[in-house]
Each structure stands twice: as C-alpha cells, then as structure tokens.
Design a protein around this motif. Structure first.
Motif, PDB file in Angstrom:
ATOM      1  N   PHE A  83      -0.172   4.557 -12.717  1.00  0.00           N
ATOM      2  CA  PHE A  83      -1.424   4.695 -11.992  1.00  0.00           C
ATOM      3  C   PHE A  83      -2.529   5.169 -12.931  1.00  0.00           C
ATOM      4  O   PHE A  83      -2.353   6.146 -13.660  1.00  0.00           O
ATOM      5  CB  PHE A  83      -1.274   5.713 -10.859  1.00  0.00           C
ATOM      6  N   ASN A 127      -6.690   0.972 -11.880  1.00  0.00           N
ATOM      7  CA  ASN A 127      -5.863   0.129 -11.029  1.00  0.00           C
ATOM      8  C   ASN A 127      -5.441   0.779  -9.715  1.00  0.00           C
ATOM      9  O   ASN A 127      -4.587   0.260  -9.012  1.00  0.00           O
ATOM     10  CB  ASN A 127      -4.623  -0.355 -11.786  1.00  0.00           C
ATOM     11  N   SER A 128      -6.039   1.920  -9.374  1.00  0.00           N
ATOM     12  CA  SER A 128      -5.670   2.590  -8.130  1.00  0.00           C
ATOM     13  C   SER A 128      -6.906   3.083  -7.382  1.00  0.00           C
ATOM     14  O   SER A 128      -7.988   3.197  -7.953  1.00  0.00           O
ATOM     15  CB  SER A 128      -4.738   3.766  -8.420  1.00  0.00           C
ATOM     16  N   TYR A 132      -1.972   1.583  -5.566  1.00  0.00           N
ATOM     17  CA  TYR A 132      -2.507   0.476  -6.370  1.00  0.00           C
ATOM     18  C   TYR A 132      -3.545  -0.285  -5.566  1.00  0.00           C
ATOM     19  O   TYR A 132      -3.417  -0.439  -4.345  1.00  0.00           O
ATOM     20  CB  TYR A 132      -1.390  -0.484  -6.795  1.00  0.00           C
ATOM     21  N   LYS A 133      -4.562  -0.771  -6.250  1.00  0.00           N
ATOM     22  CA  LYS A 133      -5.629  -1.529  -5.578  1.00  0.00           C
ATOM     23  C   LYS A 133      -5.059  -2.694  -4.779  1.00  0.00           C
ATOM     24  O   LYS A 133      -5.515  -2.972  -3.676  1.00  0.00           O
ATOM     25  CB  LYS A 133      -6.647  -2.047  -6.596  1.00  0.00           C
TER      26      LYS A 133
END
Length: 87
Positions: free
Chosen positions: A2, A6-7, A67-68
């Motif tokens: 993470f 990307n989160s 996460y996205k």
C-alpha cells in the motif's frame, strides 16, 4: 504494498472493537486493506511509536486504506453491511 499512489482511505474507526469488527468484515469479503494509526492527542506532525498501553488508553484513529481498484467494492460493502454503535 500500500502506498499513497495506489490506495484510498475508506473509513476511520475510533476504538479497538470497531476496527476489529471492520477487519473481520473486509477479510470475510476478500478485500485487502492496511490500517494507519494516529494518536488523536499528539501534536500534528509528531508520530510517536504506539505501544499496546497507548492503544488501550488513548484516543486512537484507525484509518483503513484499500487499493484504488477495490475502493468502490469496499465502499458498497460498507453501505450495505456495516453498522457500528458504541456500546
């Protein structure tokens, strides 16, 4: 892993019980997460190591990150299955 790239933050819990229940819900539904802890009484910019005693006695914010790619799924899960009330 993470990272801030990307989160996204999903939810902030304010007790050990609440964050434990949310961990169970996310794990049961196969959503990977990370939890960032912050002592709400600490001055901004100062992040002391959080000991077990501190976790039990201080006002800690547990911010859940996902996460996205999983954020919408996790958000929908919270909207349909999550409810928390302090006892």
């Amino acid at each position: 892993m993470f990272t801030s790239f990307n989160s996204l933050p999903l939810y902030t819990a304010h007790s050990l019980e609440e964050q434990g229940a949310l961990r169970e819900l996310l794990e049961k539904n196969g959503i990977e997460y990370s939890v960032s802890l912050r002592d709400m009484n600490a001055p901004e910019g100062f992040y002391p190591a959080l000991s077990p005693e501190l976790l039990l006695t201080q006002n800690i914010a547990y911010t859940f990150l996902v996460y996205k790619k999983d954020w919408q799924k996790a958000k929908d899960l919270l909207n349909t299955q999550w409810h928390w009330e302090e006892e």
